[in-house]
Design an enzyme around this catalytic site. Structure first.
Site, PDB file in Angstrom:
ATOM      1  N   GLU A 152      -1.809  17.061 -16.429  1.00  0.00           N
ATOM      2  CA  GLU A 152      -1.230  16.825 -15.090  1.00  0.00           C
ATOM      3  C   GLU A 152      -0.955  15.341 -14.903  1.00  0.00           C
ATOM      4  OE1 GLU A 152      -2.989  15.183 -12.543  1.00  0.00           O
ATOM      5  OE2 GLU A 152      -4.978  15.039 -13.447  1.00  0.00           O
ATOM      6  N   LEU A 154      -0.440  14.005 -11.619  1.00  0.00           N
ATOM      7  CA  LEU A 154      -0.378  14.084 -10.157  1.00  0.00           C
ATOM      8  C   LEU A 154      -1.159  12.936  -9.544  1.00  0.00           C
ATOM      9  CD1 LEU A 154      -1.305  17.883  -9.850  1.00  0.00           C
ATOM     10  CD2 LEU A 154       0.989  16.891  -9.986  1.00  0.00           C
ATOM     11  N   ARG A 155      -0.471  12.135  -8.739  1.00  0.00           N
ATOM     12  CA  ARG A 155      -1.194  11.083  -8.022  1.00  0.00           C
ATOM     13  C   ARG A 155      -1.782  11.660  -6.753  1.00  0.00           C
ATOM     14  NH1 ARG A 155       3.639   7.521  -6.762  1.00  0.00           N
ATOM     15  NH2 ARG A 155       4.456   9.613  -6.824  1.00  0.00           N
ATOM     16  N   ASN A 210      -2.527   7.159 -18.675  1.00  0.00           N
ATOM     17  CA  ASN A 210      -3.426   6.566 -17.687  1.00  0.00           C
ATOM     18  C   ASN A 210      -3.943   5.208 -18.156  1.00  0.00           C
ATOM     19  OD1 ASN A 210      -3.101   8.572 -15.869  1.00  0.00           O
ATOM     20  ND2 ASN A 210      -5.206   9.331 -15.907  1.00  0.00           N
ATOM     21  N   LEU A 252       2.368  -3.037 -10.847  1.00  0.00           N
ATOM     22  CA  LEU A 252       2.117  -4.463 -11.029  1.00  0.00           C
ATOM     23  C   LEU A 252       1.679  -5.081  -9.703  1.00  0.00           C
ATOM     24  CD1 LEU A 252       4.907  -5.747 -13.466  1.00  0.00           C
ATOM     25  CD2 LEU A 252       2.479  -5.396 -13.943  1.00  0.00           C
ATOM     26  N   ALA A 254      -1.086  -6.678  -7.839  1.00  0.00           N
ATOM     27  CA  ALA A 254      -2.426  -7.256  -8.031  1.00  0.00           C
ATOM     28  C   ALA A 254      -3.289  -6.905  -6.824  1.00  0.00           C
ATOM     29  CB  ALA A 254      -2.309  -8.765  -8.188  1.00  0.00           C
ATOM     30  N   CYS A 262      -9.658   9.111 -11.743  1.00  0.00           N
ATOM     31  CA  CYS A 262      -8.933   9.250 -13.015  1.00  0.00           C
ATOM     32  C   CYS A 262      -8.993   8.007 -13.889  1.00  0.00           C
ATOM     33  CB  CYS A 262      -7.486   9.610 -12.729  1.00  0.00           C
ATOM     34  SG  CYS A 262      -7.352  11.053 -11.672  1.00  0.00           S
ATOM     35  N   ARG A 329     -14.221   8.220  -4.572  1.00  0.00           N
ATOM     36  CA  ARG A 329     -14.755   8.091  -5.938  1.00  0.00           C
ATOM     37  C   ARG A 329     -14.276   6.802  -6.592  1.00  0.00           C
ATOM     38  NH1 ARG A 329     -13.254  13.884  -8.256  1.00  0.00           N
ATOM     39  NH2 ARG A 329     -11.570  13.608  -6.777  1.00  0.00           N
TER      40      ARG A 329
HETATM   41  C1  UGA Z   1      -3.473   8.561 -11.516  1.00  0.00           C
HETATM   42  C2  UGA Z   1      -2.085   8.606 -12.168  1.00  0.00           C
HETATM   43  O1  UGA Z   1      -1.173   7.779 -11.446  1.00  0.00           O
HETATM   44  C3  UGA Z   1      -1.541  10.030 -12.221  1.00  0.00           C
HETATM   45  O2  UGA Z   1      -0.306  10.058 -12.939  1.00  0.00           O
HETATM   46  C4  UGA Z   1      -2.566  10.903 -12.960  1.00  0.00           C
HETATM   47  O3  UGA Z   1      -2.151  12.239 -13.049  1.00  0.00           O
HETATM   48  C5  UGA Z   1      -3.884  10.845 -12.213  1.00  0.00           C
HETATM   49  O4  UGA Z   1      -4.331   9.478 -12.204  1.00  0.00           O
HETATM   50  C6  UGA Z   1      -4.879  11.702 -12.951  1.00  0.00           C
HETATM   51  O5  UGA Z   1      -5.190  11.408 -14.114  1.00  0.00           O
HETATM   52  O6  UGA Z   1      -5.270  12.757 -12.432  1.00  0.00           O
HETATM   53  P1  UGA Z   1      -4.393   8.485  -9.003  1.00  0.00           P
HETATM   54  O7  UGA Z   1      -5.743   8.236  -9.598  1.00  0.00           O
HETATM   55  O8  UGA Z   1      -4.255   9.492  -7.930  1.00  0.00           O
HETATM   56  O9  UGA Z   1      -3.338   8.935 -10.157  1.00  0.00           O
HETATM   57  O10 UGA Z   1      -3.937   7.122  -8.385  1.00  0.00           O
HETATM   58  P2  UGA Z   1      -2.839   5.983  -8.641  1.00  0.00           P
HETATM   59  O11 UGA Z   1      -1.827   6.052  -7.575  1.00  0.00           O
HETATM   60  O12 UGA Z   1      -2.352   6.002 -10.028  1.00  0.00           O
HETATM   61  O13 UGA Z   1      -3.733   4.688  -8.384  1.00  0.00           O
HETATM   62  C7  UGA Z   1      -4.909   4.438  -9.143  1.00  0.00           C
HETATM   63  C8  UGA Z   1      -5.556   3.158  -8.693  1.00  0.00           C
HETATM   64  O14 UGA Z   1      -4.803   2.041  -9.130  1.00  0.00           O
HETATM   65  C9  UGA Z   1      -5.720   3.001  -7.195  1.00  0.00           C
HETATM   66  O15 UGA Z   1      -7.026   2.489  -6.945  1.00  0.00           O
HETATM   67  C10 UGA Z   1      -4.682   1.976  -6.803  1.00  0.00           C
HETATM   68  O16 UGA Z   1      -5.038   1.222  -5.684  1.00  0.00           O
HETATM   69  C11 UGA Z   1      -4.642   1.110  -8.065  1.00  0.00           C
HETATM   70  N1  UGA Z   1      -3.371   0.408  -8.257  1.00  0.00           N
HETATM   71  C12 UGA Z   1      -2.219   1.100  -8.484  1.00  0.00           C
HETATM   72  C13 UGA Z   1      -3.350  -0.985  -8.261  1.00  0.00           C
HETATM   73  O17 UGA Z   1      -4.395  -1.651  -8.078  1.00  0.00           O
HETATM   74  N2  UGA Z   1      -2.165  -1.631  -8.487  1.00  0.00           N
HETATM   75  C14 UGA Z   1      -1.014  -0.964  -8.709  1.00  0.00           C
HETATM   76  O18 UGA Z   1       0.035  -1.622  -8.920  1.00  0.00           O
HETATM   77  C15 UGA Z   1      -1.039   0.437  -8.706  1.00  0.00           C
END
Ligand code: UGA
Length: 452
Positions: A152, A154-155, A210, A252, A254, A262, A329
């Site tokens: 998956e 899925l965000r 990921n 990107l 910060a 995940c 989490r």
């Molecule tokens: C992530 C992936 O984006 C999905 O494609 C994947 O399916 C999912 O994990 C999973 O393995 O189930 P998610 O954990 O919901 O999804 O969240 P993201 O939107 O990817 O963000 C992850 C973290 O990175 C958040 O804490 C966010 O604040 C941080 N982030 C994201 C940053 O610090 N900087 C960014 O530029 C982007």
């Protein structure tokens, strides 16, 4: 239309089940948690995901989606069984496969005839073969099965849109015909690309995706910390880099690093798999270390300006690991709150959605009804989660509520100049300025101002 069973009624299972039902399939979601299933049968969802409740309600009412704890009942005559149970981190960082094992063993006891088992959760490389061996060993003699890995992407917070408009569908199997049948389930969504691979490649695509996104985040956080010492605004640096199509602007931003269920778990699990198989995952280790430091940088900034944090009143804006979810989490907020409390700070917390969950796990702090209440009398405000609500605050009112206007913008959502004009002492992440030592300069307020 197909008959689908989804084991694990968590975030991945519910989104997958509800979305497939919405495409006209008959879906049964299965979970061993009786309270969860009883709730779902009354329309109560165990998670907050925008749009999911409407989707579940609509499909439950139409009879295309149902919930049960009974494996036999859920698997009778089913064509596809999606495994969407949790694979949490084990003690050494490895993926704990206990839930997958018990789901597949239960399944093997009740399935018969032809079935395609689809591994949906993030599962270590080699899981597909392992699942096949369990079905082989425990399944009935007449069982004809194929295992397909369909990771998956899925965000949280955007899961339904991600399901309904996938960039790509990845399907790994030794049985190409089975992989094609799973691809048919997604056909109405017209996915960007459908990639059919062997099992292990599909499993690795998920971990590598990921890990790469986490690497982008840690990379820009490292650049941010260099910007704090040498000058330069990381937001503009990221934009300037991202305009190169080979780099791209996504992921990107910060900030205080990645959290959630995940990235932390998957990067750790990939590094673990690599290490125990004779590789040296140095890059992955650096990604994790930079992520830990990104969270801790808040402590250093606060200490630089306030000196000892003992008895300091600090407001925290945002608790969930990212906006549009109540998921705590691996949230950077939890670690920051823990470190602040260990140094004796008093905390006022506010989150638009995660307050109920937070109350259950965070003790000894004050929960506030809005951002202004979290700022009242505070000597510093730390913005941890980039909720839209925090972009629209009345900054003058916020400042007036505070005892000292120190604003640490952990997600760079505000314009430094604008906030300084309002009178804040503003520090973002990597915005060309590093807080100088202010011990003793920032005076402790003699009396806490009323509020707003
Ligand atoms: C992530 C992936 O984006 C999905 O494609 C994947 O399916 C999912 O994990 C999973 O393995 O189930 P998610 O954990 O919901 O999804 O969240 P993201 O939107 O990817 O963000 C992850 C973290 O990175 C958040 O804490 C966010 O604040 C941080 N982030 C994201 C940053 O610090 N900087 C960014 O530029 C982007």
């Amino acid at each position: 239309m197909s008959t689908i069973t989804v084991t694990g009624a968590g975030y991945v299972g519910l989104v997958t089940g509800a979305c497939f039902a919405d495409l006209g399939n008959t879906v049964t979601c299965l979970d061993i948690d009786e309270a969860r299933i009883a709730g779902l049968n009354r329309g109560i969802l165990p998670i907050y995901e925008p749009g999911l409740k409407e989707l579940v309600d609509r499909n439950r009412e139409s009879g295309r989606l149902r919930f049960t704890t009974d494996y036999q009942d859920a698997c009778r005559g089913t064509e596809f069984v999606f495994i969407a149970v949790n694979t949490p981190s084990g003690q050494e960082g490895e993926a704990d496969m206990g839930q997958v094992r018990s789901a597949v063993e239960s399944l093997a006891r009740v399935v018969s005839g032809r079935v395609i088992v689809v591994n949906k959760s993030t599962m270590p490389i080699g899981t597909g073969d392992w699942v096949a061996s369990i079905l082989e060993r425990l399944g009935p003699p007449d069982l004809q099965f194929a295992v397909v890995s369909n990771p998956e992407f899925l965000r949280e917070g955007a899961a339904i849109a991600d399901f309904q408009r996938p960039d790509r569908v990845v399907l790994g199997s030794t049985d190409v015909a089975a992989a094609r049948r799973v691809a048919q389930l997604y056909a109405p969504l017209a996915p960007g690309d459908v990639l059919i691979t062997d099992l292990r490649t599909a499993e690795m695509i998920k971990y590598a995706s990921n890990a790469f996104l986490a690497t982008k985040i840690s990379f820009i956080n490292e650049i941010a910390s260099i910007c704090e010492k040498l000058g330069g605004d990381v937001k503009t640096v990221a934009r300037g880099m991202g305009l190169d199509k080979r780099i791209g602007t996504a992921f990107l931003d910060a900030g205080l690093g990645y959290g959630g269920s995940c990235f932390p778990k998957d990067v750790k699990a990939l590094a673990h798999m690599a290490a125990v198989n004779g590789c040296h995952p140095q890059l992955l280790r650096a990604v994790m270390e930079i992520n830990r430091d990104a969270r801790r940088s808040v402590m250093w900034k606060l200490r630089q300006r306030l000196g000892s944090l003992e008895d300091r009143l600090i407001g925290i804006l945002g608790l969930s690991f990212k906006p549009n979810t109540d998921d705590l989490r691996e949230s950077p907020a939890l670690e920051i709150i823990h470190l602040l409390r260990a140094e004796g700070a008093r905390l006022q917390l506010y989150d638009p959605v995660a307050m109920d969950k937070a109350r259950r796990i965070i003790k000894g702090v004050e929960f506030c009804e809005d951002a202004y209440a979290a700022a009242a009398g505070a000597e510093a405000l730390v913005l941890v989660t980039d909720w839209n609500e925090f972009k629209q605050l009345d900054m003058a009112r916020l400042k007036a509520a505070m005892a000292y206007p120190l604003f640490i913008d952990g997600r760079n959502i505000h314009d430094p100049e604008q906030l300084r004009r309002v009178g804040f002492e503003y520090y973002g992440v990597g915005r060309g300025q590093s807080p100088e030592a202010g011990n003793g300069r920032v005076t402790r307020p003699t009396q806490v101002r009323a509020t707003v």
